[in-house]
Design a protein around this motif. Structure first.
Motif, PDB file in Angstrom:
ATOM      1  N   VAL A   1      40.972 -31.060  34.835  1.00 11.03           N
ATOM      2  CA  VAL A   1      39.699 -31.700  35.166  1.00 11.03           C
ATOM      3  C   VAL A   1      39.951 -32.908  36.057  1.00 11.03           C
ATOM      4  CG1 VAL A   1      37.745 -33.003  34.217  1.00 11.03           C
ATOM      5  CG2 VAL A   1      38.473 -30.876  33.132  1.00 11.03           C
ATOM      6  N   THR A   2      40.982 -33.677  35.727  1.00 11.08           N
ATOM      7  CA  THR A   2      41.324 -34.839  36.551  1.00 11.08           C
ATOM      8  C   THR A   2      41.721 -34.400  37.954  1.00 11.08           C
ATOM      9  OG1 THR A   2      42.108 -36.006  34.587  1.00 11.08           O
ATOM     10  CG2 THR A   2      42.784 -36.885  36.711  1.00 11.08           C
ATOM     11  N   ASP A   3      42.513 -33.334  38.046  1.00 15.22           N
ATOM     12  CA  ASP A   3      42.881 -32.804  39.358  1.00 15.22           C
ATOM     13  C   ASP A   3      41.633 -32.441  40.155  1.00 15.22           C
ATOM     14  OD1 ASP A   3      45.608 -33.035  39.037  1.00 15.22           O
ATOM     15  OD2 ASP A   3      45.868 -31.001  38.256  1.00 15.22           O
ATOM     16  N   GLU A   4      40.715 -31.741  39.487  1.00 16.96           N
ATOM     17  CA  GLU A   4      39.508 -31.314  40.183  1.00 16.96           C
ATOM     18  C   GLU A   4      38.630 -32.507  40.563  1.00 16.96           C
ATOM     19  OE1 GLU A   4      39.237 -28.423  41.368  1.00 16.96           O
ATOM     20  OE2 GLU A   4      41.068 -27.843  40.320  1.00 16.96           O
ATOM     21  N   PHE A   5      38.615 -33.524  39.706  1.00 18.79           N
ATOM     22  CA  PHE A   5      37.840 -34.704  40.040  1.00 18.79           C
ATOM     23  C   PHE A   5      38.397 -35.364  41.300  1.00 18.79           C
ATOM     24  CE2 PHE A   5      36.665 -39.246  39.496  1.00 18.79           C
ATOM     25  CZ  PHE A   5      35.287 -39.077  39.537  1.00 18.79           C
TER      26      PHE A   5
END
Length: 432
Positions: free
Chosen positions: A164-168
């Motif tokens: 999720v952090t990567d995608e954010f």
């Protein structure tokens, strides 16, 4: 009595591990905050190169090729830095990496603005990509070190959080790079990327308490690369397909917005694509899955291919944003499951390297995707670039389906990547 006995052997209902409990892990925030700043540039570098080189040299094919050189360099050198981080510690690798990255990006900007020959841009782009800090892999290795090996559900939630952090970062990064490049100057986007890399990388390297144990070379031991595992190779190949989606989308969305007369919207459209992935990742990490990780990997990858199959037919930016959102919904579940699987396939002394091979495969796919899309766009128009995501993802799915038996974790005695006749206690001395 028979009924009672039968109930005792039934599969228990899976329990859900929340993000709140995960983030209360002692010391987690000390490395998560600087890690976010340090990994944000990962989503800015390729797009920043495309925007700058197109502005100075006037060709999407050239811009995509320069970005591809950077991504290829990162894909092949990144796993080697991951192996060095496993052996010598993360800080020892990060400090020279961020310094080299800043110098290389500065050289690339100067050459591009000076309208230097394209081959000189390649020479600068190679070290710029090779020196990108492998923060995502390093953070995942820290989670593995902090969380108990007996808590696979918690580790799965941690990998979900990281995806999720990567995608954010892929939501914020392209928007930030585009806004700075179009609002200030084409070179300003890369300047911001280099500054974030240096500041975030140094801050992350300073958090030594949470760094995983080092696994130095033991005299007489034979160290085998994580890539020696067939399952790791298969996952790297499938992540190569995911990378083609990222690379082709970056170049194609930029060209599509340019053709529509709204170049500043490209970052927003790409951000919506990444936003769909982020939303799916949040929900994915909250579910207590009954199906095996291998089954989930095949299912999410099939949905990715299906989502990519409509992109080329979109008539306008609004429709493209909606289609990109749907396509993005399959990205994070695929990445989360892939990282979950690879962690089971290698020994402790090769986990950072294994994670980095997957990240590097994404970068290599990004390079192939951006190059192919750039060539198709130059020859056939903006929409032609969207053929690349479905082709790349389709090949990845075919490999996963035909070789899925390789994704089964080996038995405990054979789960060895760093083999040694010495005492196992020697393998984990020291902190990085």
């Amino acid at each position: 009595m028979t009924v009672t006995a039968r109930r005792t052997v039934e599969t228990p209902i899976p329990t859900r591990v929340g993000y709140g409990a995960l983030l209360r892990t002692p010391g987690a925030w000390t490395f998560l905050v600087p890690a976010f700043a340090a990994r944000l540039p990962y989503a800015m570098l390729s797009l920043g190169i495309v925007l700058l080189v197109f502005d100075t040299h006037g060709s999407y094919g050239t811009a995509g090729a320069v970005a591809a050189v950077s991504a290829v360099s990162q894909a092949f050198v990144g796993p080697q830095t991951g192996r060095l981080a496993d052996r010598y510690g993360q800080a020892a690798v990060l400090l020279p990496s961020v310094a080299l990255h800043a110098l290389s990006v500065g050289a690339l900007i100067a050459l591009a603005l000076g309208h230097a020959p394209v081959w000189t841009l390649f020479l600068a782009a190679a070290p710029a990509g090779a020196s990108v800090p492998q923060i995502g892999a390093m953070v995942r290795a820290r989670w593995v070190g902090k969380l108990s090996a007996d808590s696979p559900k918690t580790l799965n939630t941690a990998f979900a959080f990281e995806s999720v952090t990567d995608e954010f970062t892929f939501v914020v990064g392209p928007v930030l790079a585009t806004a700075i490049a179009t609002g200030v100057s084409p070179s300003a986007g890369l300047i911001a990327e280099a500054a974030l890399t240096v500041v975030g990388g140094l801050a992350f390297a300073a958090q030594r308490r949470t760094a995983p144990a080092r696994h130095p070379r033991v005299p007489g031991a034979r160290r085998v690369s994580a890539l020696a595992s067939p399952g790791v190779r298969l996952l790297a190949g499938s992540f190569l397909g995911v990378g083609t989606v990222f690379g082709a989308m970056q170049v194609s969305v930029t060209a599509f917005a340019e053709a529509a007369g709204q170049p500043g919207v490209s970052g927003t459209v790409y951000g919506i694509f990444a936003g769909g992935s982020m939303l799916a990742g949040v929900l994915y990490g909250m579910v207590a899955w009954r199906r095996s990780a291998r089954q989930r990997m095949l299912g999410s990858y099939a949905l990715l291919v299906l989502g990519c199959s409509t992109l080329w037919a979109m008539p306008n930016l609004t429709a493209l944003a909606v289609a990109g959102l749907v396509c993005g919904l399959a990205i994070a579940p695929t990445l989360i499951t892939g990282y979950t699987l690879v962690e089971t396939l290698v020994a402790d002394g090769a986990k950072t390297e294994a994670f980095t091979w997957l990240t590097g495969a994404i970068g290599l796919g990004l390079a192939a995707g951006s190059t192919a899309a750039g060539q198709l766009i130059d020859g056939y128009g903006a929409s032609a670039g969207f053929v690349v995501p479905v082709a790349g993802a389709g090949l990845g799915l075919a490999a996963l389906v035909s070789l899925r038996r390789l994704l089964v974790a080996p038995s405990t005695p054979s789960r060895t990547v760093a083999r040694s006749s010495a005492s196992p206690a020697l393998a984990g001395v020291g902190k990085g």
